[in-house]
Design a protein around this motif. Sequence first.
Motif, PDB file in Angstrom:
ATOM      1  N   GLY B 117       0.798  -1.220   0.000  1.00  0.00           N
ATOM      2  CA  GLY B 117       0.000   0.000   0.000  1.00  0.00           C
ATOM      3  C   GLY B 117       0.830   1.269   0.000  1.00  0.00           C
ATOM      4  N   THR B 118       2.132   1.172  -0.226  1.00  0.00           N
ATOM      5  CA  THR B 118       2.987   2.366  -0.226  1.00  0.00           C
ATOM      6  C   THR B 118       4.059   2.316  -1.324  1.00  0.00           C
ATOM      7  N   PHE B 123       2.411   4.859  -6.704  1.00  0.00           N
ATOM      8  CA  PHE B 123       1.751   6.103  -6.297  1.00  0.00           C
ATOM      9  C   PHE B 123       2.216   7.296  -7.119  1.00  0.00           C
ATOM     10  N   TYR B 126      -0.052   6.754 -10.027  1.00  0.00           N
ATOM     11  CA  TYR B 126      -1.454   6.976  -9.638  1.00  0.00           C
ATOM     12  C   TYR B 126      -1.746   8.461  -9.477  1.00  0.00           C
ATOM     13  N   PRO B 148      -1.996   1.336   4.433  1.00  0.00           N
ATOM     14  CA  PRO B 148      -2.318   2.739   4.191  1.00  0.00           C
ATOM     15  C   PRO B 148      -3.210   2.932   2.957  1.00  0.00           C
ATOM     16  N   LEU B 149      -2.990   2.128   1.919  1.00  0.00           N
ATOM     17  CA  LEU B 149      -3.833   2.247   0.730  1.00  0.00           C
ATOM     18  C   LEU B 149      -5.274   1.826   1.042  1.00  0.00           C
ATOM     19  N   LYS B 151      -6.737   2.140   3.921  1.00  0.00           N
ATOM     20  CA  LYS B 151      -7.332   3.255   4.684  1.00  0.00           C
ATOM     21  C   LYS B 151      -7.707   4.415   3.765  1.00  0.00           C
ATOM     22  N   TYR B 152      -6.816   4.703   2.814  1.00  0.00           N
ATOM     23  CA  TYR B 152      -7.119   5.765   1.839  1.00  0.00           C
ATOM     24  C   TYR B 152      -8.395   5.434   1.075  1.00  0.00           C
ATOM     25  N   GLU B 155     -11.440   5.899   3.110  1.00  0.00           N
ATOM     26  CA  GLU B 155     -11.668   7.327   3.358  1.00  0.00           C
ATOM     27  C   GLU B 155     -12.352   8.017   2.174  1.00  0.00           C
ATOM     28  N   VAL B 156     -11.930   7.642   0.963  1.00  0.00           N
ATOM     29  CA  VAL B 156     -12.484   8.325  -0.214  1.00  0.00           C
ATOM     30  C   VAL B 156     -13.617   7.513  -0.856  1.00  0.00           C
TER      31      VAL B 156
END
Lengths: 407, 407
Positions: B117-118, B123, B126, B148-149, B151-152, B155-156
């Motif tokens: 995810g990092t 990224f 992206y 983290p991805l 969670k992102y 969130e969106v």
Amino acid sequence: MKNRLYFVSNHPKAQAHAFQAIENEQDKIGYYTLPDQDITPILEYADKIPQSVESIVIIGIGGSSLGAKAIYEFVKPVNDLKRTLYLFESTDPIDINTTLKQIDLDTTHFIVISKSGTTVETFAIYKYVYSLLPKISAYTFITDQGSPLDKYAQEVNANVLYVPQNVGGRFSVLSSVGLLPLVLCGIDVTSLLEGAKRIKESFFEQGYMQEPLLKKAVFYAKNHARYNINCIFAYSESLKYFCEWYVQLWGESLGKHQRHSAFHVGLTPIGLIGPKDQHSFLQLLTDGTRDKSITFIKIENFEEGMTIPDISLPHLESLDILNSISFDTLINMQCDSVIESLDHEGDIPIDSIMLPKVDAYTIGSLIYYYELLTSLVAELMDVNAYDQPGVENGKVILKKKLQKTKR
Amino acid sequence: MKNRLYFVSNHPKAQAHAFQAIENEQDKIGYYTLPDQDITPILEYADKIPQSVESIVIIGIGGSSLGAKAIYEFVKPVNDLKRTLYLFESTDPIDINTTLKQIDLDTTHFIVISKSGTTVETFAIYKYVYSLLPKISAYTFITDQGSPLDKYAQEVNANVLYVPQNVGGRFSVLSSVGLLPLVLCGIDVTSLLEGAKRIKESFFEQGYMQEPLLKKAVFYAKNHARYNINCIFAYSESLKYFCEWYVQLWGESLGKHQRHSAFHVGLTPIGLIGPKDQHSFLQLLTDGTRDKSITFIKIENFEEGMTIPDISLPHLESLDILNSISFDTLINMQCDSVIESLDHEGDIPIDSIMLPKVDAYTIGSLIYYYELLTSLVAELMDVNAYDQPGVENGKVILKKKLQKTKR
């Protein structure tokens, strides 16, 4: 083009010997003079191909196709080329069919390339294609003067160009073999040859490329048993097919019986593309057996002007360090980071080549650099760089098998 | 799929040890169970992607892209697929631009894949693509649960699928990572998994694949110092990207510090395609140092029904032996001829794999065969097949360099 070695190689005698040897073979081995050739006949011939031709197809394999493909694929993404290049380089029927579907036979010119004039794959495909398009003016043949293919071409009144004397297949990219298809696609072959010439002069006239080439060649040869694998790690997708060309040049030139011993020797070439292969091969380079040298190749300026936008993503703020960085900077920084991460123990022989940009001149330089390096290492390893006796046996067996089917 | 070994390997104890070891790790390592998974959720998710989508783009690198690409490129030439697959797997700006020009953003669905995810490359790309197409429904994210991805994405309000637990990137092709893009392109993933399952059962339930896999693994491990290079020589252009997948799997899994020593060990993978590489790499295999094993892969039936026409060319009558031979026969005869030509001295460890045809089932089998082989060899070499500690240092250095630009 710059070349920086990160390892020490200090053997003035071996260097002098290798230099002398390849200076002496310049009149026997044809490729050395290719950067100085007069290309007017090739340009004039290309002008005769009808403007209505939209596709150029090479029917050829190995040294007959890899060089043109390497150059075409390098410059294509940044040029609006006149014509599209396709290649028939396999007897895989699915591959032949797939390529046939992509071209329109009526607007295609075929270049059939076989140095010996009897390559099995090339003629299997030629016969197939010719049965679909029996119009001899749609074909140009490139072969050795006097070969069976030359005689065939004369007999049927076809156009034929020759491979210059004493130029081996894998060293032929800067001859008609590579130049004709490239010219027809609209690639600047004058610049290509100028790039090669620059390296040639810089090597033979004690310019800036002499020292790194000689030091590298001597190191590779002296350490061939310990470092038996030589990787190119190119940080540019455009160099993918250059790597394939390198693999043939290096593998087929150096994998030999020694001239004066009973030993099998050889250096194994591997082509890697960064940063992709950081996520594939790098682990092996870092923690695996110390049996590999690595040449990193970077492009100084990709000239695309693309920058990572200044966007912050929730939960991914740690990646904001990427923001406003240009992709040029990023990819080269990735390369530098890997070099640094590998160099700290000093037991992996690393060097780096910086190419100024993506154009014909640059790839011409790189090609000639690798040809010279190959000749030097071959001399130091006591092998003949220019023959390939090991592939004959398989051909003989194939012929016997084919003959059996006829009974 | 059949596998025939041309070398002798008789070490029943080591074989039993390796078998036991990987039988025992089946509950810890996730990839073993993938052939048995329920793919309904993936199929249902794929159904929700609008029919108007014409292109599927993977933004991912290494284990996130190589598997899907290998399978897609294998089956594509013989299938009318529903959608076209593109990949962003490099930070090379020329490559990004070239791919962007080929797709229409309005009819494209992006699959952003990063297990951790990092991933920096993923990224960087992206962010660039998202700035051009800031419509979150055009993206699916695949990552580890809780990354983290993930969670992102939560969130969106974006769509997110998970990499199953304990499945490493390079072993993840038969999970959502490979299956989602393949399903979206219309590839038969049920057959793909059936092919894998067949090999799994045949190995663990003492079927026909157990003996060759165990014998081969033991031979490779015991002779790793002598034969430190393992070539695949595949007589099928369609297997080109399978070779890239193999290179990652083999190199990254086996290039390691040993668990219980200070040694760097590793086996170096090389992918070759026949007959093309007969005109490139074969000379090195034949006459070079005896440091390579070779696995030949053949396709029994290409199903194209193409035959070399019965044409005789003046001065080239010696090539009439090709006439009326099918291309299927020719390419496999070429492979057999090379095997015969190499085998006669007995110091090159050769085996051959025969694949019945070009389809999803077949490539599923081949993938699972190589995953099992990798796990076995790793166990016998005393390395952890499933980590990649050697690539971390370069990432840390890159982060520092990027941070410096911000000051």
